[in-house]
Design a protein around this motif. Structure first.
Motif, mmCIF file in Angstrom:
data_model
loop_
_atom_site.group_PDB
_atom_site.id
_atom_site.type_symbol
_atom_site.label_atom_id
_atom_site.label_comp_id
_atom_site.label_asym_id
_atom_site.label_seq_id
_atom_site.Cartn_x
_atom_site.Cartn_y
_atom_site.Cartn_z
ATOM 1 N N PHE A 12 0.817 -1.204 0.000
ATOM 2 C CA PHE A 12 0.000 0.000 0.000
ATOM 3 C C PHE A 12 0.857 1.263 0.000
ATOM 4 N N SER A 13 2.064 1.153 -0.546
ATOM 5 C CA SER A 13 2.954 2.318 -0.611
ATOM 6 C C SER A 13 3.181 2.714 -2.060
ATOM 7 N N ILE A 14 3.562 3.973 -2.253
ATOM 8 C CA ILE A 14 3.810 4.525 -3.593
ATOM 9 C C ILE A 14 5.181 5.180 -3.595
ATOM 10 N N ASN A 15 6.019 4.779 -4.560
ATOM 11 C CA ASN A 15 7.341 5.378 -4.733
ATOM 12 C C ASN A 15 7.210 6.525 -5.736
ATOM 13 N N SER A 19 0.456 3.440 3.158
ATOM 14 C CA SER A 19 1.494 3.328 4.189
ATOM 15 C C SER A 19 2.676 4.253 3.927
ATOM 16 N N ASP A 20 2.888 4.628 2.675
ATOM 17 C CA ASP A 20 4.011 5.522 2.361
ATOM 18 C C ASP A 20 3.782 6.179 1.015
ATOM 19 N N SER A 23 -2.845 9.419 3.697
ATOM 20 C CA SER A 23 -1.566 8.964 3.141
ATOM 21 C C SER A 23 -0.479 9.269 4.166
ATOM 22 N N PHE A 24 0.179 8.217 4.610
ATOM 23 C CA PHE A 24 1.241 8.372 5.599
ATOM 24 C C PHE A 24 2.598 8.424 4.902
ATOM 25 N N ILE A 25 3.568 8.997 5.588
ATOM 26 C CA ILE A 25 4.942 9.061 5.077
ATOM 27 C C ILE A 25 5.783 8.094 5.908
ATOM 28 N N GLY A 26 6.141 6.972 5.287
ATOM 29 C CA GLY A 26 6.940 5.955 5.972
ATOM 30 C C GLY A 26 8.422 6.072 5.682
ATOM 31 N N SER A 27 8.787 6.765 4.594
ATOM 32 C CA SER A 27 10.200 6.965 4.257
ATOM 33 C C SER A 27 10.824 7.956 5.237
ATOM 34 N N GLY A 28 12.149 7.887 5.362
ATOM 35 C CA GLY A 28 12.850 8.803 6.257
ATOM 36 C C GLY A 28 12.827 10.234 5.741
ATOM 37 N N VAL A 29 12.591 11.181 6.634
ATOM 38 C CA VAL A 29 12.522 12.602 6.277
ATOM 39 C C VAL A 29 13.874 13.261 6.537
ATOM 40 N N ARG A 34 4.616 21.514 8.625
ATOM 41 C CA ARG A 34 3.342 21.482 9.357
ATOM 42 C C ARG A 34 2.386 20.440 8.763
ATOM 43 N N GLU A 35 2.281 20.435 7.449
ATOM 44 C CA GLU A 35 1.409 19.459 6.761
ATOM 45 C C GLU A 35 1.843 18.032 7.073
ATOM 46 N N LEU A 36 3.148 17.792 7.018
ATOM 47 C CA LEU A 36 3.683 16.457 7.309
ATOM 48 C C LEU A 36 3.291 16.003 8.707
ATOM 49 N N ILE A 37 3.556 16.847 9.698
ATOM 50 C CA ILE A 37 3.347 16.455 11.091
ATOM 51 C C ILE A 37 1.857 16.305 11.422
ATOM 52 N N ILE A 38 1.022 17.165 10.877
ATOM 53 C CA ILE A 38 -0.408 17.121 11.216
ATOM 54 C C ILE A 38 -1.135 16.006 10.472
ATOM 55 N N ASN A 39 -0.830 15.820 9.184
ATOM 56 C CA ASN A 39 -1.676 14.972 8.344
ATOM 57 C C ASN A 39 -1.038 13.677 7.847
ATOM 58 N N HIS A 40 0.274 13.487 8.031
ATOM 59 C CA HIS A 40 0.905 12.348 7.364
ATOM 60 C C HIS A 40 1.764 11.485 8.281
ATOM 61 N N VAL A 41 1.582 11.613 9.586
ATOM 62 C CA VAL A 41 2.321 10.780 10.540
ATOM 63 C C VAL A 41 1.353 9.777 11.159
ATOM 64 N N SER A 42 1.719 8.499 11.065
ATOM 65 C CA SER A 42 0.830 7.460 11.610
ATOM 66 C C SER A 42 1.177 7.182 13.075
ATOM 67 N N GLY A 43 1.279 8.251 13.851
ATOM 68 C CA GLY A 43 1.626 8.112 15.260
ATOM 69 C C GLY A 43 3.105 8.240 15.550
ATOM 70 N N ARG A 44 3.943 7.838 14.569
ATOM 71 C CA ARG A 44 5.395 7.867 14.776
ATOM 72 C C ARG A 44 6.055 8.355 13.486
ATOM 73 N N LEU A 45 6.945 9.313 13.598
ATOM 74 C CA LEU A 45 7.677 9.826 12.442
ATOM 75 C C LEU A 45 9.136 9.381 12.536
ATOM 76 N N LYS A 46 9.606 8.695 11.476
ATOM 77 C CA LYS A 46 10.992 8.197 11.456
ATOM 78 C C LYS A 46 11.942 9.275 10.943
ATOM 79 N N VAL A 47 12.989 9.511 11.689
ATOM 80 C CA VAL A 47 14.087 10.354 11.209
ATOM 81 C C VAL A 47 15.394 9.665 11.585
ATOM 82 N N ALA A 48 16.484 10.074 10.955
ATOM 83 C CA ALA A 48 17.739 9.334 11.154
ATOM 84 C C ALA A 48 18.891 10.276 11.481
#
Length: 619
Positions: free
Chosen positions: A317-320, A368-369, A428-434, A457-471
């Protein structure tokens, strides 16, 4: 939901060939992975590209190499060539942990079975096919072959290995993303077929295909003549005897992999020469759309009915939305394989794929991404592309963001909003690393700064499925410089932004940081200070790993040789199990079972101050 027939997949058996009315095949592909007909699985992409060129193609996934070799014989000989890919991962990373222990699951195999592929399938499959069909060309591709095209350090054998072409016996190697070279290869091979029928000549195949960009091949040293622009690496034998020469070679390899117009690379191995032609220029949007718009079913082959393929479950369920990454992280192979120049899909192509995903039987409305190698590099490129065409920097954002980089996030915002507006899409969630360094960088262009603030702001409010991955990967700026990652204070700044927006919107979301231990340049004290900093930030770390040396990265060459490939200055790496454990334990300072060892180790290196910060001063 669309109903599919067996003939909607590329054939995997003689019976499936017959259902299509085929008596013979043009190309037979062997893959170390299960056959999932999806644009994230390389064998499916190459098979569909060749099919779109009018060729008859079959895929034989995970052939049995331990029996009477019937899987290698069942489809006969192809008219053009055999293609081989070890799979979407390097086979040794797939099979072993950083501590060289066998993994219990293979994510690219039905039900996760760990015994369905050999070590180094590129070599094993090639040798079998050359034994059975010595007069049929064999072409290697995929990440394993791509990263092993020249002399490389192999962590699992703990030695420098020659080009995989030497051990496999294959006739040709395609490196990087293979659509363009495989099309030209097929066209040139077709031109060699005798008019009266019969097999093509291996000799003719080698001669005609050696001008194709983005391929590697072997030539006889006595017959080889270099041209003025060739980059001649130290020989394989010199690298075996002098680690500094192996390190020096790698700088050339990485720079040429990341240049718009690169030079040909050559390396002598005993009596032969490995020749690596320069890559194609980056694909166009039209080319990338064509690859993603091919008639994939997006489903595993029906032969796997009732079986779980873990890697497919992760991406179904992800889109590249783009390829390439200009981060240039020292431990990563993405830019070495996909290149640093971003190639983006059109909005039309992306929306078409989202609509196809929404028709899958178990889709509930959540993507999912919606990302890529890095989540937020869509449509980013040089403002003046003529400058990019002369550049050989491995990273566009390290040590600082390039002033010629257009990192406007507006096109990405448009994609998010267009996708979310489609019927049937709830989220639509963002599963890739930001890349938070891109979000924090201030441009001279006010519109770009506005786009990054709006995107954050858009990312944090609308596209995080509870947890945002960063590295962030580490806390020591000295280690981060070796990693080619931004200073740790940027992560702390982003965390403050993340926490503030969550408070303002009454959200309870987590920031999940990824960290690496035992990376070249990292000392025990650096890990202890990491523990102190992450404690202060109230993190109990989960997403952590030991550095694993993989072929064709700066970090791997530094780890093996003891020299940084760009400076040739000595660099420390933790190598022994004790050294690695001493670093890794600091991730888990909060666990009672780790406390005693950590305190003893910090006393050994005379860092009572760090003991006090982690566990408090004794009263």
């Amino acid at each position: 939901m669309k109903e599919y027939r067996l003939t909607d997949w590329l054939p995997t058996t003689k019976k499936e060939m017959e259902l299509r009315g085929w008596n013979d095949l043009d190309v037979i592909l062997f893959s170390g992975d299960a056959y999932v007909d999806h644009p994230s699985f390389g064998a499916a992409v190459i098979g569909r590209i060749l099919e779109a060129e009018g060729l008859k193609v079959a895929i034989i996934p995970q052939p049995n190499w331990r029996d009477d070799l019937r899987d290698f014989k069942k489809m006969g000989r192809p008219r053009l060539f055999f293609g081989i890919s070890a799979g979407c991962m390097d086979s040794m990373v797939n099979k072993y942990t950083a501590n060289k222990r066998l993994r219990s699951e293979d994510a690219y195999t039905p039900d996760g079975r760990p015994d369905m592929r050999p070590e180094y399938p590129s070599i094993v499959y090639s040798q079998i096919l050359k034994q059975l069909y010595p007069d049929v060309p064999v072409v290697l591709g995929g990440i394993e072959a791509s990263m092993r095209r020249l002399s490389h350090y192999d962590y699992w054998q703990d030695k420098v290995q020659k080009s995989i072409l030497c051990d496999s016996g294959a006739d040709l190697l395609i490196y990087g993303m293979g659509e363009k070279p495989i099309i030209e290869l097929a066209q040139k091979t077709i031109s060699l077929l005798p008019d009266e029928g019969g097999a093509l000549s291996i000799k003719d195949f080698r001669e005609v295909t050696q001008t194709i960009p983005q391929i590697a091949y072997l030539a006889h040293a006595k017959d080889w003549e270099s041209v003025a622009d060739d980059i001649q690496l130290y020989t394989h034998e010199e690298c075996l005897h002098d680690k500094k020469k192996q390190a020096a070679n790698f700088r050339h390899i990485e720079e040429e992999s990341n240049k718009y117009a690169a030079s040909r690379i050559t390396q002598v191995v005993e009596s032969r020469v490995v020749v690596v032609n320069p890559p194609y220029p980056p694909m166009s949007e039209k080319d990338l759309d064509r690859s993603f718009d091919l008639p994939y079913t997006r489903l595993p082959h029906p032969k796997y009915k009732g079986k779980r393929i873990p890697a497919y479950d992760m991406i179904k369920f992800s889109i590249n939305i783009h390829r390439g990454c200009f981060g240039g992280c020292a431990f990563c192979t993405i830019s070495a394989h996909q290149g640093k120049f971003i190639v983006s899909r059109s909005q039309e192509s992306i929306l078409k794929e989202v609509k196809a995903v929404s028709q899958l039987p178990d889709f509930k409305g959540y993507l999912s991404d919606l990302g890529g190698p890095s989540a937020n590099m869509y449509r980013m490129k040089g403002i003046d592309e003529s400058i990019c065409q002369k550049c050989k920097r491995p990273s566009c954002i390290h040590p600082k963001v390039c002033p010629n980089l257009n990192y406007n996030h507006r096109p990405l915002l448009d994609i998010y909003r267009a996708v979310d507006a489609l019927p049937g899409i709830k989220k639509s969630f963002i599963g890739s690393g930001v890349r938070y360094d891109l979000l924090l960088h201030q441009s001279k262009d006010a519109a770009t700064n506005q786009s990054t603030a709006e995107y954050t702001r858009e990312l944090i409010i609308n596209h995080v499925s509870g947890r945002l991955k960063v590295a962030p990967e580490h806390t020591s700026d000295r280690v981060l410089a070796v990693m080619r990652k931004p200073p740790f204070d940027q992560f702390e700044t982003f965390k403050r932004v993340f926490d503030r927006i969550n408070r303002e919107e009454n959200l309870r979301q987590q920031l999940i940081p990824y960290f690496i231990s035992s990376h070249p340049g990292c000392q025990e004290e650096d890990m202890a200070e990491l523990a102190v900093l992450t404690k202060r930030l109230d993190f109990h770390l989960e997403q952590v790993q030991d550095f694993t040396p993989t072929p064709m990265t700066v970090a791997t060459e530094a780890w093996y040789t003891g020299f940084h490939p760009y400076t040739l200055e000595p660099i420390f790496s933790a190598k022994t199990p004790r050294e690695k454990l001493a670093q890794r334990q600091f991730f888990f300072w909060y666990k009672p079972e780790e406390r005693k060892n950590i305190i003893n180790d910090l006393r050994r290196i005379n860092r009572q101050d760090l003991i006090d910060k982690l566990y408090g001063k004794k009263k």
